[in-house]
Design an enzyme around this catalytic site. Structure first.
Site, mmCIF file in Angstrom:
data_model
loop_
_atom_site.group_PDB
_atom_site.id
_atom_site.type_symbol
_atom_site.label_atom_id
_atom_site.label_comp_id
_atom_site.label_asym_id
_atom_site.label_seq_id
_atom_site.Cartn_x
_atom_site.Cartn_y
_atom_site.Cartn_z
ATOM 1 N N ALA A 12 0.655 -1.146 -0.122
ATOM 2 C CA ALA A 12 -0.116 -0.108 -0.079
ATOM 3 C C ALA A 12 1.027 1.204 0.121
ATOM 4 C CB ALA A 12 -0.941 -0.095 1.271
ATOM 5 N N GLY A 15 2.668 3.415 -5.594
ATOM 6 C CA GLY A 15 2.396 2.937 -6.866
ATOM 7 C C GLY A 15 0.808 2.461 -6.884
ATOM 8 N N TYR A 167 9.267 -13.483 -12.796
ATOM 9 C CA TYR A 167 8.197 -12.676 -12.637
ATOM 10 C C TYR A 167 6.766 -13.299 -13.372
ATOM 11 C CZ TYR A 167 5.284 -8.474 -12.550
ATOM 12 O OH TYR A 167 4.269 -7.543 -12.423
ATOM 13 N N SER A 170 5.455 -16.189 -11.719
ATOM 14 C CA SER A 170 4.862 -15.953 -10.460
ATOM 15 C C SER A 170 3.579 -15.349 -10.595
ATOM 16 C CB SER A 170 5.898 -14.788 -9.675
ATOM 17 O OG SER A 170 5.431 -13.675 -10.257
HETATM 18 N N1 LIG Z 1 3.568 -1.451 -12.714
HETATM 19 C C1 LIG Z 1 3.269 -2.117 -13.629
HETATM 20 O O1 LIG Z 1 3.458 -1.934 -14.987
HETATM 21 C C2 LIG Z 1 2.544 -3.466 -13.194
HETATM 22 C C3 LIG Z 1 1.891 -4.148 -14.122
HETATM 23 C C4 LIG Z 1 1.353 -5.403 -14.144
HETATM 24 C C5 LIG Z 1 1.258 -5.987 -12.377
HETATM 25 N N2 LIG Z 1 1.926 -5.166 -11.487
HETATM 26 C C6 LIG Z 1 1.717 -5.428 -10.343
HETATM 27 O O2 LIG Z 1 1.306 -4.689 -9.314
HETATM 28 C C7 LIG Z 1 1.602 -4.705 -8.243
HETATM 29 C C8 LIG Z 1 1.821 -3.377 -7.421
HETATM 30 O O3 LIG Z 1 3.322 -2.823 -8.331
HETATM 31 P P1 LIG Z 1 3.629 -1.168 -8.624
HETATM 32 O O4 LIG Z 1 3.912 -1.037 -9.938
HETATM 33 O O5 LIG Z 1 2.819 -0.285 -7.633
HETATM 34 O O6 LIG Z 1 5.221 -1.784 -7.858
HETATM 35 P P2 LIG Z 1 5.954 -0.689 -6.981
HETATM 36 O O7 LIG Z 1 7.209 -1.193 -6.606
HETATM 37 O O8 LIG Z 1 5.728 0.907 -7.390
HETATM 38 O O9 LIG Z 1 5.120 -0.913 -5.351
HETATM 39 C C9 LIG Z 1 5.145 -2.104 -4.840
HETATM 40 C C10 LIG Z 1 4.803 -1.978 -3.066
HETATM 41 O O10 LIG Z 1 4.827 -3.307 -2.597
HETATM 42 C C11 LIG Z 1 5.812 -3.299 -1.582
HETATM 43 N N3 LIG Z 1 6.295 -4.436 -1.037
HETATM 44 C C12 LIG Z 1 7.245 -4.916 -2.020
HETATM 45 N N4 LIG Z 1 7.513 -6.343 -1.482
HETATM 46 C C13 LIG Z 1 6.881 -6.308 -0.468
HETATM 47 C C14 LIG Z 1 6.740 -7.490 0.582
HETATM 48 N N5 LIG Z 1 7.326 -8.380 0.478
HETATM 49 N N6 LIG Z 1 5.657 -7.212 1.667
HETATM 50 C C15 LIG Z 1 5.054 -6.115 1.850
HETATM 51 N N7 LIG Z 1 4.872 -5.041 0.909
HETATM 52 C C16 LIG Z 1 6.021 -5.297 -0.281
HETATM 53 C C17 LIG Z 1 6.627 -1.927 -1.965
HETATM 54 O O11 LIG Z 1 7.319 -1.675 -0.785
HETATM 55 C C18 LIG Z 1 5.812 -1.204 -2.740
HETATM 56 O O12 LIG Z 1 5.413 -0.251 -1.854
HETATM 57 C C19 LIG Z 1 2.502 -5.721 -7.861
HETATM 58 O O13 LIG Z 1 2.049 -7.067 -7.616
HETATM 59 C C20 LIG Z 1 2.950 -5.751 -9.476
HETATM 60 O O14 LIG Z 1 3.825 -6.846 -9.879
HETATM 61 C C21 LIG Z 1 2.482 -3.963 -11.707
#
Ligand SMILES: NC(=O)c1ccc[n+]([C@@H]2O[C@H](COP(=O)([O-])OP(=O)(O)OC[C@H]3O[C@@H](n4cnc5c(N)ncnc54)[C@H](O)[C@@H]3O)[C@@H](O)[C@H]2O)c1
Length: 263
Positions: A12, A15, A167, A170
């Site tokens: 949370a 992002g 990735y 997963s």
């Molecule tokens: N950005 C993209 O293009 C994209 C596309 C498809 C899916 N996603 C998915 O959306 C989700 C969020 O991605 P995002 O782009 O906001 O990434 P981000 O890196 O900006 O944010 C991810 C957040 O998760 C937290 N986090 C990471 N590992 C953690 C852990 N072990 N325990 C608790 N918190 C943890 C981080 O500290 C961070 O605040 C992810 O699951 C990502 O795989 C992102």
């Protein structure tokens, strides 16, 4: 205790997870925000920045510093949420990581494979298992309110990227986890959904911004723009408030049309 709905969102602190918290708060949800990124002294980034913003909507925000890959942290997450709010109406499994370094599938290391799977898949699976059991108990006490669970997967659940296979694997596994939880929890009225973001502008995609800018300009995405966390958050809010009550197992793609194959 709050009369409003309670949503627990992992990842949370920034992002997409941050975007989900803000949109849910705007729509009247109180939030339990889970992240490793939590410094009470830092109001510019992480859970305490999001807390301020959520409180700006006159909603409550409980920051929980925890690592979703640590099964020992899961009971703490549940206990803190229940102590504060007494219930969890929506679980959003959003926390996730990319590999620290993109590496060709022929060179993927066991350490990177284990790290990505532990956070993106194993952590979400066992946290869901624990919270689902609580939700089943909750439904027994209050049959009127039906909780739901939302998994944030990715188009990588079905798109091959040979430079980050761990990735993709997963997310493909997470997609199946969502389907099986949907199947198992349907009898309790607990719906489970999967939201598949495409290419969303966040810190995760910052290292590949130029590459994706070019691909988008060349037509990779039919809607010809980056996704925003708010695009994903809008889908989550719609699912969380019950707009798809007869659609458990639904997969919602938020990718500007990347699911369209074209000639
Ligand atoms: N950005 C993209 O293009 C994209 C596309 C498809 C899916 N996603 C998915 O959306 C989700 C969020 O991605 P995002 O782009 O906001 O990434 P981000 O890196 O900006 O944010 C991810 C957040 O998760 C937290 N986090 C990471 N590992 C953690 C852990 N072990 N325990 C608790 N918190 C943890 C981080 O500290 C961070 O605040 C992810 O699951 C990502 O795989 C992102």
């Amino acid at each position: 205790m709050s009369d409003f709905n309670i949503a627990l969102v992992t990842g949370a602190g920034q992002g997409i997870g941050r975007g989900i918290c803000l949109r849910l708060a705007e729509k009247g949800f109180d939030i339990v925000g889970v992240d490793i990124l939590a410094d009470p002294e830092n109001k510019n980034k992480g859970l305490f920045e999001v807390k301020q913003k959520v409180e700006g909507f006159n909603r409550e925000f409980l920051p929980v510093q925890a690592d979703v890959s640590s099964l020992d942290d899961h009971q703490k997450i549940l206990d803190m949420a229940i102590d504060r709010f007494g219930r969890i109406d929506v679980l959003v499994n959003n926390a996730g990581v990319a590999p620290e370094k993109r590496t060709d599938i022929l060179e993927t290391t066991p350490a990177s494979y284990d790290r990505v799977l532990a956070i993106n898949t194993r952590g979400a699976f066992f946290l869901t298992q624990r919270i689902a059991k609580h939700m089943i108990h909750q439904v027994g006490e209050d049959a009127e309110k039906k909780p739901c669970i939302i998994f944030i997967s990715s188009i990588s659940a079905y798109v091959s990227s040979p430079s980050r296979p761990e990735y993709c694997i997963s997310k493909a596994a997470l997609s199946m986890a969502a389907k099986i939880f949907a199947d198992r929890l349907a009898e309790f009225g607990i719906n489970v959904y999967e939201v598949r973001p495409g290419i969303i502008q966040t810190d995760m995609t910052a290292p590949v911004k130029e590459t994706y800018d070019k691909l988008i300009a060349e037509g990779l995405i039919p809607q010809k723009r980056w996704g925003d966390p708010a695009d994903v958050a809008n889908a989550v809010v719609s699912l969380a408030r019950g707009d798809f009550a007869y659609s458990t197992g639904l997969v919602v793609e938020v990718s500007g049309g990347m699911n369209i194959q074209h000639l």
